[in-house]
Design a protein around this motif. Sequence first.
Motif, PDB file in Angstrom:
ATOM      1  N   ASN A   6       0.807  -1.207   0.000  1.00 36.16           N
ATOM      2  CA  ASN A   6       0.000   0.000   0.000  1.00 36.16           C
ATOM      3  C   ASN A   6       0.847   1.267   0.000  1.00 36.16           C
ATOM      4  OD1 ASN A   6      -2.742  -0.582  -0.200  1.00 36.16           O
ATOM      5  ND2 ASN A   6      -2.816  -1.315   1.902  1.00 36.16           N
ATOM      6  N   ALA A   7       2.040   1.187  -0.533  1.00 39.34           N
ATOM      7  CA  ALA A   7       2.927   2.348  -0.542  1.00 39.34           C
ATOM      8  C   ALA A   7       2.392   3.429  -1.477  1.00 39.34           C
ATOM      9  CB  ALA A   7       4.325   1.936  -0.982  1.00 39.34           C
ATOM     10  N   GLU A   8       2.533   4.665  -1.019  1.00 42.34           N
ATOM     11  CA  GLU A   8       2.208   5.828  -1.831  1.00 42.34           C
ATOM     12  C   GLU A   8       3.355   6.813  -1.653  1.00 42.34           C
ATOM     13  OE1 GLU A   8      -1.913   8.238  -2.879  1.00 42.34           O
ATOM     14  OE2 GLU A   8      -1.758   6.918  -1.146  1.00 42.34           O
ATOM     15  N   ILE A   9       3.824   7.411  -2.741  1.00 49.29           N
ATOM     16  CA  ILE A   9       5.056   8.201  -2.703  1.00 49.29           C
ATOM     17  C   ILE A   9       4.750   9.653  -3.053  1.00 49.29           C
ATOM     18  CG2 ILE A   9       7.395   8.434  -3.606  1.00 49.29           C
ATOM     19  CD1 ILE A   9       7.313   5.477  -4.322  1.00 49.29           C
ATOM     20  N   PHE A  10       5.373  10.575  -2.289  1.00 51.58           N
ATOM     21  CA  PHE A  10       5.255  12.006  -2.524  1.00 51.58           C
ATOM     22  C   PHE A  10       6.658  12.547  -2.763  1.00 51.58           C
ATOM     23  CE2 PHE A  10       1.732  10.589  -0.042  1.00 51.58           C
ATOM     24  CZ  PHE A  10       0.641  11.289  -0.522  1.00 51.58           C
ATOM     25  N   CYS A  11       6.801  13.352  -3.813  1.00 51.07           N
ATOM     26  CA  CYS A  11       8.135  13.804  -4.197  1.00 51.07           C
ATOM     27  C   CYS A  11       8.099  15.257  -4.664  1.00 51.07           C
ATOM     28  CB  CYS A  11       8.693  12.905  -5.301  1.00 51.07           C
ATOM     29  SG  CYS A  11      10.347  13.374  -5.833  1.00 51.07           S
ATOM     30  N   VAL A  12       8.928  16.096  -4.039  1.00 48.56           N
ATOM     31  CA  VAL A  12       9.159  17.466  -4.497  1.00 48.56           C
ATOM     32  C   VAL A  12      10.625  17.536  -4.899  1.00 48.56           C
ATOM     33  CG1 VAL A  12       9.147  19.912  -3.892  1.00 48.56           C
ATOM     34  CG2 VAL A  12       7.397  18.392  -2.953  1.00 48.56           C
ATOM     35  N   THR A  13      10.895  17.859  -6.146  1.00 46.26           N
ATOM     36  CA  THR A  13      12.254  17.723  -6.659  1.00 46.26           C
ATOM     37  C   THR A  13      12.507  18.661  -7.833  1.00 46.26           C
ATOM     38  OG1 THR A  13      13.835  16.135  -7.606  1.00 46.26           O
ATOM     39  CG2 THR A  13      11.521  15.848  -8.189  1.00 46.26           C
ATOM     40  N   ASP A  14      13.777  18.884  -8.110  1.00 46.38           N
ATOM     41  CA  ASP A  14      14.152  19.651  -9.302  1.00 46.38           C
ATOM     42  C   ASP A  14      14.317  18.732 -10.510  1.00 46.38           C
ATOM     43  OD1 ASP A  14      16.509  18.525  -8.062  1.00 46.38           O
ATOM     44  OD2 ASP A  14      17.707  19.728  -9.439  1.00 46.38           O
ATOM     45  N   LEU A  15      14.235  17.413 -10.299  1.00 48.76           N
ATOM     46  CA  LEU A  15      14.413  16.457 -11.389  1.00 48.76           C
ATOM     47  C   LEU A  15      13.139  16.329 -12.218  1.00 48.76           C
ATOM     48  CD1 LEU A  15      16.254  13.640  -9.389  1.00 48.76           C
ATOM     49  CD2 LEU A  15      17.290  15.385 -10.870  1.00 48.76           C
ATOM     50  N   ASP A  16      13.292  16.092 -13.506  1.00 52.25           N
ATOM     51  CA  ASP A  16      12.138  15.902 -14.387  1.00 52.25           C
ATOM     52  C   ASP A  16      11.403  14.616 -14.020  1.00 52.25           C
ATOM     53  OD1 ASP A  16      12.709  18.217 -15.749  1.00 52.25           O
ATOM     54  OD2 ASP A  16      13.876  17.217 -17.312  1.00 52.25           O
ATOM     55  N   GLU A  17      10.110  14.559 -14.369  1.00 49.18           N
ATOM     56  CA  GLU A  17       9.285  13.447 -13.910  1.00 49.18           C
ATOM     57  C   GLU A  17       9.730  12.106 -14.474  1.00 49.18           C
ATOM     58  OE1 GLU A  17       5.308  13.223 -16.381  1.00 49.18           O
ATOM     59  OE2 GLU A  17       5.622  15.296 -15.714  1.00 49.18           O
ATOM     60  N   ASP A  18      10.179  12.065 -15.718  1.00 51.62           N
ATOM     61  CA  ASP A  18      10.600  10.781 -16.286  1.00 51.62           C
ATOM     62  C   ASP A  18      11.857  10.255 -15.596  1.00 51.62           C
ATOM     63  OD1 ASP A  18      12.031  12.906 -17.365  1.00 51.62           O
ATOM     64  OD2 ASP A  18      12.420  11.878 -19.267  1.00 51.62           O
ATOM     65  N   ILE A  19      12.714  11.161 -15.168  1.00 47.31           N
ATOM     66  CA  ILE A  19      13.938  10.750 -14.466  1.00 47.31           C
ATOM     67  C   ILE A  19      13.604  10.189 -13.090  1.00 47.31           C
ATOM     68  CG2 ILE A  19      16.078  11.601 -13.426  1.00 47.31           C
ATOM     69  CD1 ILE A  19      16.273  13.621 -15.703  1.00 47.31           C
ATOM     70  N   GLU A  78       7.134  27.058  -0.238  1.00 47.97           N
ATOM     71  CA  GLU A  78       8.486  27.502  -0.534  1.00 47.97           C
ATOM     72  C   GLU A  78       9.541  26.570   0.045  1.00 47.97           C
ATOM     73  OE1 GLU A  78       9.391  30.103  -2.608  1.00 47.97           O
ATOM     74  OE2 GLU A  78       7.272  29.770  -3.003  1.00 47.97           O
ATOM     75  N   MET A  79       9.130  25.622   0.884  1.00 46.54           N
ATOM     76  CA  MET A  79      10.060  24.694   1.514  1.00 46.54           C
ATOM     77  C   MET A  79       9.750  23.285   1.030  1.00 46.54           C
ATOM     78  SD  MET A  79      10.116  26.373   5.346  1.00 46.54           S
ATOM     79  CE  MET A  79       8.461  27.064   5.306  1.00 46.54           C
ATOM     80  N   TYR A  80      10.774  22.563   0.637  1.00 50.21           N
ATOM     81  CA  TYR A  80      10.583  21.278  -0.022  1.00 50.21           C
ATOM     82  C   TYR A  80       9.822  20.292   0.856  1.00 50.21           C
ATOM     83  CZ  TYR A  80      13.610  22.461  -3.965  1.00 50.21           C
ATOM     84  OH  TYR A  80      14.125  23.028  -5.101  1.00 50.21           O
ATOM     85  N   GLN A  81      10.267  20.100   2.098  1.00 48.69           N
ATOM     86  CA  GLN A  81       9.613  19.120   2.957  1.00 48.69           C
ATOM     87  C   GLN A  81       8.180  19.527   3.294  1.00 48.69           C
ATOM     88  OE1 GLN A  81      12.930  18.742   5.947  1.00 48.69           O
ATOM     89  NE2 GLN A  81      12.202  16.639   6.000  1.00 48.69           N
ATOM     90  N   LEU A  82       7.961  20.809   3.589  1.00 49.80           N
ATOM     91  CA  LEU A  82       6.630  21.255   3.967  1.00 49.80           C
ATOM     92  C   LEU A  82       5.676  21.245   2.780  1.00 49.80           C
ATOM     93  CD1 LEU A  82       7.485  24.084   6.513  1.00 49.80           C
ATOM     94  CD2 LEU A  82       6.873  21.710   6.949  1.00 49.80           C
ATOM     95  N   ALA A  83       6.194  21.470   1.589  1.00 52.42           N
ATOM     96  CA  ALA A  83       5.356  21.329   0.394  1.00 52.42           C
ATOM     97  C   ALA A  83       4.836  19.903   0.283  1.00 52.42           C
ATOM     98  CB  ALA A  83       6.143  21.713  -0.855  1.00 52.42           C
ATOM     99  N   ASN A  84       5.682  18.932   0.603  1.00 50.71           N
ATOM    100  CA  ASN A  84       5.255  17.533   0.605  1.00 50.71           C
ATOM    101  C   ASN A  84       4.154  17.292   1.628  1.00 50.71           C
ATOM    102  OD1 ASN A  84       6.141  15.675  -1.251  1.00 50.71           O
ATOM    103  ND2 ASN A  84       7.998  15.130  -0.148  1.00 50.71           N
ATOM    104  N   VAL A  85       4.236  17.960   2.784  1.00 56.74           N
ATOM    105  CA  VAL A  85       3.222  17.814   3.825  1.00 56.74           C
ATOM    106  C   VAL A  85       1.865  18.290   3.305  1.00 56.74           C
ATOM    107  CG1 VAL A  85       2.460  18.650   6.085  1.00 56.74           C
ATOM    108  CG2 VAL A  85       4.850  17.986   5.737  1.00 56.74           C
TER     109      VAL A  85
END
Length: 454
Positions: A202-215, A368-375
């Motif tokens: 039942n894993a669900e993943i959240f990602c905020v990144t500068d990398l493109d989605e295909d990468i 504006e903050m990577y971790q909090l954007a994920n929250v």
Amino acid sequence: MVNEILSRISEGKNVVLPKHKTLYLNDITKLHYLKKDVLPITCIEIQFNVSRKFEKDNEIGILNYLTDLFEMGCGKYNKYDFEDQLSYYGITYNISSSKEKITLSFVVPSEFIDKALELIKININEPHFNEDDLSHLLDHSRQIFNHLTIEPSFLSDSLVNRIMFKYHPTYKHIRWGYTETLNNITRERILYYYENYFMKANAEIFCVTDLDEDIIINKLKNLNFTTSKFENPKVDFDKNIQNKKLYLVDRNEALQAKIVLANYAERVNSQNHFTREIMNQVLSGDFNSLLNSKIREQVGATYGVRSYFVDNDDLSLFQIETDVENDKLNTVFKIFYEEFDYLKNQLDDNILEDRKYSQYNGIIKYYEMYQLANVVISSIVEYNLEDAYYKNFKENIFNVNSKMVMEMAQKHLNDNMVIFVVGKADIVKEQLAGFNFVIVEINNEDLFKKDLVA
């Protein structure tokens, strides 16, 4: 960029939140992705839904053991080697459990994302867990359990759980296990639940990144998540609230009393979300809020008061909590009920507008903050709040009016609130004698027995 956004707000301009994309690593496993290229950083949360699979088995505290097992190190590296490896590459890492999920989160310089995923994969997919590890795990968990069973915050949390959820088939089981069943754990049972429920399905993943989605998709696929899926059935249960009831645990050596006020709540949705949040802002959002301005600033009885909603699959709670000096309980409860009555019947427009701006600016800063954007994105996904956040975001907040907040207060700040206090029992009863509470005293040892009578 924050200053630029806040400038747009002050000029009355609308701000459109960046919308995440929902992608798939396979037929089941979702990736919620937000491209953010301000810094070369990747922030990832992996959430494992582990709630509905235990039920009776959680009597042994299986959820707690699963969390400890991963945190202590069960793969190629032990806990300390694992942390050293992460630190070498500048990776910050955390594991936590709350409500129905165990969450692994880490922040990594994007150039080292492959190394981070390699380390995570080793410790997730290759558990090495022998009898010595089990003995160490049990000793560690029991030491923590024995310490926590005298700690006021732990006791109050356990009280809320056992009383508010006692008729619920799943949540009535406390996550730490019962005194009588705590020792019924085996290596085989831990591994079974680890491999079948903590792992993959039942894993669900959240990602905020500068990398493109295909990468990022290609990199995350290397975690090799399976495609099995479990459905969480909805459950109806008897809430059976008795008015003006106060549950009390005596901690005679406690310098402060821990207070929790709890009420059942309507589950969050796009229509009530911001009204709920703004009511919390008005009640306890900062030191100028209704409760903090009186209890903290004027009386000096606490460092702070906090109010919040807890939303699970099929039950939600509204809670207010604080720690106060035992001999100031009378004053604090008088303030509670005075401010509750105020908020249910009137609300100054200036206070409301200030709270709405606070809510608006806070969410902008979160993005504006990577971790909090994920929250924020995690909450949007879990509670189906896409319309609230991505459609007329500003309007949804500023359309909340005093009538809506007062009606929300009337639903939650009423005689159905159940009171929980952990403190010096004699002083608590003396201080609260004039409130006509029906007081139920519970021994802290009895609180963790399977058949609690309360």
